[in-house]
Design a protein around this motif. Structure first.
Motif, short mmCIF file in Angstrom:
data_model
loop_
_atom_site.label_atom_id
_atom_site.label_comp_id
_atom_site.label_asym_id
_atom_site.label_seq_id
_atom_site.Cartn_x
_atom_site.Cartn_y
_atom_site.Cartn_z
N SER A 119 8.46 -22.75 -56.00
CA SER A 119 8.18 -21.69 -55.03
C SER A 119 7.30 -20.61 -55.64
N GLU A 120 7.58 -20.26 -56.89
CA GLU A 120 6.75 -19.27 -57.58
C GLU A 120 5.34 -19.82 -57.76
N GLY A 121 5.26 -21.12 -58.03
CA GLY A 121 3.94 -21.75 -58.14
C GLY A 121 3.18 -21.70 -56.84
N GLY A 122 3.90 -21.93 -55.72
CA GLY A 122 3.26 -21.88 -54.40
C GLY A 122 2.79 -20.49 -54.04
N ILE A 123 3.58 -19.49 -54.40
CA ILE A 123 3.19 -18.10 -54.12
C ILE A 123 1.94 -17.73 -54.90
N LEU A 124 1.91 -18.07 -56.19
CA LEU A 124 0.76 -17.73 -57.02
C LEU A 124 -0.48 -18.51 -56.60
N PHE A 125 -0.30 -19.79 -56.22
CA PHE A 125 -1.44 -20.62 -55.83
C PHE A 125 -2.12 -20.08 -54.57
N ALA A 126 -1.36 -19.36 -53.76
CA ALA A 126 -1.93 -18.79 -52.52
C ALA A 126 -3.03 -17.79 -52.83
N PHE A 127 -3.01 -17.21 -54.03
CA PHE A 127 -4.01 -16.21 -54.40
C PHE A 127 -5.30 -16.84 -54.94
N THR A 128 -5.36 -18.16 -55.02
CA THR A 128 -6.56 -18.84 -55.54
C THR A 128 -7.83 -18.45 -54.78
N PRO A 129 -7.81 -18.36 -53.43
CA PRO A 129 -9.04 -17.94 -52.73
C PRO A 129 -9.53 -16.56 -53.15
N VAL A 130 -8.60 -15.64 -53.43
CA VAL A 130 -8.99 -14.30 -53.86
C VAL A 130 -9.70 -14.37 -55.21
N LEU A 131 -9.14 -15.14 -56.14
CA LEU A 131 -9.76 -15.30 -57.45
C LEU A 131 -11.13 -15.97 -57.33
N THR A 132 -11.23 -16.94 -56.41
CA THR A 132 -12.50 -17.63 -56.21
C THR A 132 -13.58 -16.69 -55.71
#
Length: 315
Positions: free
Chosen positions: A97-110
């Protein structure tokens, strides 16, 4: 840009998200029979073997002569090798779940990396749409009771780095695709990943004295089906489709499609596992969908205005 090529790029992005959404389910199945490293080895063995068939038959032509191959090697180091390594070790210290939450921010980093290295610009409405998509994923996880436990700092850092690696891959791929075809990049990526994970898996089993157990999961038909899905669809097809999409659309627009996989995962859980779909799933999915649409549609007016301005200056 060819309109048909652009449509195909968006189709690839959507298909990519759909396949990724189901991959979580098949990964869970595979991990019931094999360790994470062995699962990755078989996954990339299947993908590399399948792509090698048309390459050896001459159906897919690859030309690396005279090209700067180190760029593709760097790309492969970021993804899949870097991403899956960081993710696997990160999940040993943190929850999925923590991985899913953090992965959601990938577009922002991109978006940030694309602006710094590619000079890609997004409108205010596109930035808000990306945030809307991210908020949809976060809303679903929070309503499920998921939280980030900051005491798991090692896992959080590793998972954050895995997201940063994916964002870096999307940006670097845009540059590398100017010199290499999607197939040329994909073949190197799969080959390096297979050899890397095979070497690590063999070393681990040799150290533990369990080399005889490496191929024991293949006795299960269920494991084989899961590996074929993960290797052929969730690795080979998604690599080809994402590389093709990145050759046609901006990294910032492509990255937001990752969050669509959350919607697909909810649907897969409901259809295949009988999991209950609640109102917060629907509300969060609506936010994600609206964010993806906004990111890819709200910038068109601005792009047309720039194009018309440039034409007027040229005239």
């Amino acid at each position: 840009m060819n309109p048909s090529g652009l449509k195909l790029a968006y189709l690839c992005a959507v298909m990519n998200a759909m396949i990724m959404g189901f991959s979580f389910l098949f990964t869970k199945i595979a991990l019931e029979f094999a360790e994470p490293l062995d699962t990755l080895t078989f996954r990339f063995a299947a993908s590399f073997a399948v792509m090698s068939i048309p390459v050896l038959l001459g159906r897919v032509r690859l030309e690396y002569r005279g090209k700067k191959l180190h760029k593709v090697l760097l790309l492969a180091t970021l993804y899949p090798v870097g991403f899956f390594t960081l993710q696997s070790y990160g999940l040993q210290y943190a929850t999925s779940s923590e991985g899913g939450i953090l992965f959601a921010f990938t577009p922002v980093l991109t978006v940030l990396l694309a602006f710094l290295f590619l000079k890609e610009r997004t409108t205010l409405m596109q930035k808000l749409s990306i945030c809307l998509s991210v908020s949809g994923v976060l809303f679903i996880f929070i309503m499920k009771g998921s939280r980030i436990d900051w005491s798991n700092m090692t896992g959080i850092v590793l998972l954050f780095l895995s997201c940063l690696v994916v964002a870096g891959y999307g940006v670097l791929a845009r540059l590398v695709l100017k010199s290499f075809s999607p197939a040329e990049i994909t073949y190197v990526m799969l080959g390096i990943a297979f050899l890397s994970f095979l070497g690590a898996s063999l070393a681990g089993h040799a150290a533990a004295g369990t080399l005889d157990q490496l191929f024991s999961p293949l006795a299960s038909g269920t494991f084989i089906v899961a590996i074929l899905y993960l290797g052929i669809l969730s690795t080979l097809v998604t690599a080809l489709s994402s590389n093709y999409a990145l050759s046609r659309i901006e990294a910032s627009k492509m990255s937001v499609f990752f969050n669509l996989s959350t919607i697909v995962s909810i649907a897969a859980g409901a259809l295949l596992l009988g999991e209950e779909v609640r109102m917060y799933h629907i509300a969060g999915s609506a936010l994600i969908f609206a964010g993806v649409m906004g990111t890819n549609l709200l910038g068109k007016k601005s792009e047309r205005q720039v194009l018309n301005t440039n034409r007027a200056k040229a005239g």
